[in-house]
Design an enzyme around this catalytic site. Structure first.
Site, PDB file in Angstrom:
ATOM      1  N   ASN A  48       0.834  -1.212   0.000  1.00 39.41           N
ATOM      2  CA  ASN A  48       0.000   0.000   0.000  1.00 39.41           C
ATOM      3  C   ASN A  48       0.863   1.253   0.000  1.00 39.41           C
ATOM      4  O   ASN A  48       1.920   1.313   0.623  1.00 39.41           O
ATOM      5  CB  ASN A  48      -0.987  -0.007   1.175  1.00 39.41           C
ATOM      6  CG  ASN A  48      -0.362  -0.250   2.533  1.00 39.41           C
ATOM      7  OD1 ASN A  48       0.682  -0.867   2.643  1.00 39.41           O
ATOM      8  ND2 ASN A  48      -1.001   0.231   3.583  1.00 39.41           N
ATOM      9  N   VAL A  49       0.389   2.249  -0.745  1.00 35.64           N
ATOM     10  CA  VAL A  49       1.073   3.536  -0.852  1.00 35.64           C
ATOM     11  C   VAL A  49       0.072   4.613  -0.433  1.00 35.64           C
ATOM     12  O   VAL A  49      -0.897   4.880  -1.151  1.00 35.64           O
ATOM     13  CB  VAL A  49       1.585   3.786  -2.289  1.00 35.64           C
ATOM     14  CG1 VAL A  49       2.260   5.148  -2.382  1.00 35.64           C
ATOM     15  CG2 VAL A  49       2.561   2.681  -2.710  1.00 35.64           C
ATOM     16  N   CYS A  71      -4.279   0.874  -2.321  1.00 31.35           N
ATOM     17  CA  CYS A  71      -4.099  -0.389  -1.595  1.00 31.35           C
ATOM     18  C   CYS A  71      -3.050  -1.274  -2.271  1.00 31.35           C
ATOM     19  O   CYS A  71      -2.785  -1.160  -3.474  1.00 31.35           O
ATOM     20  CB  CYS A  71      -5.401  -1.171  -1.552  1.00 31.35           C
ATOM     21  SG  CYS A  71      -6.684  -0.443  -0.541  1.00 31.35           S
ATOM     22  N   GLU A  73      -3.166  -4.328  -3.180  1.00 32.11           N
ATOM     23  CA  GLU A  73      -3.649  -5.167  -4.284  1.00 32.11           C
ATOM     24  C   GLU A  73      -3.646  -4.385  -5.599  1.00 32.11           C
ATOM     25  O   GLU A  73      -3.248  -4.893  -6.648  1.00 32.11           O
ATOM     26  CB  GLU A  73      -5.083  -5.657  -4.008  1.00 32.11           C
ATOM     27  CG  GLU A  73      -5.221  -6.508  -2.760  1.00 32.11           C
ATOM     28  CD  GLU A  73      -5.519  -5.692  -1.515  1.00 32.11           C
ATOM     29  OE1 GLU A  73      -4.931  -4.598  -1.348  1.00 32.11           O
ATOM     30  OE2 GLU A  73      -6.334  -6.152  -0.697  1.00 32.11           O
ATOM     31  N   CYS A  92     -10.298  -5.135   0.479  1.00 31.17           N
ATOM     32  CA  CYS A  92     -11.398  -4.164   0.529  1.00 31.17           C
ATOM     33  C   CYS A  92     -12.265  -4.312  -0.727  1.00 31.17           C
ATOM     34  O   CYS A  92     -11.872  -4.937  -1.718  1.00 31.17           O
ATOM     35  CB  CYS A  92     -10.869  -2.741   0.685  1.00 31.17           C
ATOM     36  SG  CYS A  92     -10.308  -1.970  -0.846  1.00 31.17           S
ATOM     37  N   CYS A 130     -10.785  -3.068  -4.070  1.00 33.13           N
ATOM     38  CA  CYS A 130      -9.762  -3.989  -4.590  1.00 33.13           C
ATOM     39  C   CYS A 130     -10.394  -5.258  -5.152  1.00 33.13           C
ATOM     40  O   CYS A 130      -9.910  -5.806  -6.147  1.00 33.13           O
ATOM     41  CB  CYS A 130      -8.740  -4.330  -3.509  1.00 33.13           C
ATOM     42  SG  CYS A 130      -7.629  -2.941  -3.191  1.00 33.13           S
TER      43      CYS A 130
HETATM   44  N1  THU Z   1      -5.322  -1.511   2.588  1.00 35.47           N
HETATM   45  C1  THU Z   1      -4.800  -2.290   1.590  1.00 35.47           C
HETATM   46  O1  THU Z   1      -3.668  -2.063   1.143  1.00 35.47           O
HETATM   47  N2  THU Z   1      -5.563  -3.305   1.107  1.00 35.47           N
HETATM   48  C2  THU Z   1      -6.812  -3.625   1.542  1.00 35.47           C
HETATM   49  O2  THU Z   1      -7.466  -4.482   0.967  1.00 35.47           O
HETATM   50  C3  THU Z   1      -7.343  -2.960   2.733  1.00 35.47           C
HETATM   51  C4  THU Z   1      -6.648  -1.705   3.134  1.00 35.47           C
HETATM   52  C5  THU Z   1      -4.518  -0.408   3.098  1.00 35.47           C
HETATM   53  C6  THU Z   1      -5.020   0.957   2.707  1.00 35.47           C
HETATM   54  C7  THU Z   1      -4.452   1.823   3.817  1.00 35.47           C
HETATM   55  O3  THU Z   1      -3.125   2.193   3.461  1.00 35.47           O
HETATM   56  C8  THU Z   1      -4.378   0.894   5.019  1.00 35.47           C
HETATM   57  O4  THU Z   1      -4.485  -0.423   4.510  1.00 35.47           O
HETATM   58  C9  THU Z   1      -5.462   1.125   6.061  1.00 35.47           C
HETATM   59  O5  THU Z   1      -6.715   1.090   5.490  1.00 35.47           O
END
Ligand code: THU
Length: 147
Positions: free
Chosen positions: A50-51, A61, A63, A98, A101
Site C-alpha cells: 500500500n502507498v 491499496c 492489491e 477491501c 480492490c
Molecule cells: N489496505 C490495503 O492495502 N488493502 C486492503 O485491501 C485494505 C486496506 C490499506 C489501505 C491503507 O493504506 C491501510 O491499509 C489502512 O486502510
C-alpha cells in the site's frame, strides 16, 4: 488444479518480503500483495504494498499497486499466466481485501482474462491463510465479459 505447497510458499514469501515496501505513515497499517506468475516452468513474483497519501483519499491499496505493477511490466502483463494472488498485513487474523480492490482484482480474474486463480489471505506471519475464489469474494459481479 490446486496450488502446490511450493507455490503457496512462494506467494507467502512474496507477501512477507513485500511488507517492507509499504508506505503507510498515516495508518501504520502495512499491507502487501504478491501475484505469482508461471510461464514455461518458471515462476515470477510480482510484489507490491500500500502507498498512502497525505490527502488520505489518494491512498492506493497493496492489491491495486501490485496489479498495476504486473499489468505494466512486460513479462507479467498476461493474466492468463497468473496462478495465485496473495495478500498479507500485520494482523493476527487473515486479512481480507477491501471492496474496491475486489472489483479491481475481478477485472483480471474473469472468464475473459484468466483462469479462476486462488486468492490467498494470510495472517501477519504467514503461518495461516484462507484460500478463496473470486466468486466467493465478489458474487454475481460485473466484469469484462458482461460488456
Ligand atoms: N489496505 C490495503 O492495502 N488493502 C486492503 O485491501 C485494505 C486496506 C490499506 C489501505 C491503507 O493504506 C491501510 O491499509 C489502512 O486502510
Amino acid at each position: 488444479m490446486g496450488l502446490s505447497s511450493e507455490e503457496v510458499a512462494l506467494v507467502r514469501d512474496g507477501c512477507l518480503g513485500g511488507k517492507a515496501l509499504s508506505y503507510s505513515p498515516y495508518s501504520k497499517f502495512r499491507v502487501s500483495c504478491c501475484i505469482l506468475v508461471s510461464e514455461g516452468g518458471r515462476y515470477t513474483s510480482v510484489v507490491g504494498a500500500n502507498v498512502e497519501n497525505a490527502s488520505y483519499g489518494g491512498t492506493i491499496c497493496a492489491e491495486r499497486v501490485t496489479i498495476t505493477k504486473a499489468m505494466t511490466t512486460a513479462g507479467t502483463r498476461d493474466p492468463t499466466k497468473w496462478i495465485a494472488l496473495g495478500i498479507m498485513g500485520d494482523t493476527d487474523e487473515c486479512i481480507s481485501p477491501c471492496g474496491l480492490c475486489r472489483q479491481v482484482i475481478r477485472e483480471f480474474i474473469s472468464p475473459k482474462m484468466s483462469p479462476d486463480i486462488p486468492i490467498l489471505m494470510f495472517n501477519g506471519d504467514g503461518t495461516n491463510h484462507i484460500q478463496s475464489t473470486m466468486e466467493e469474494l465478489l458474487p454475481n459481479s460485473f466484469g469484462p465479459e458482461c460488456l
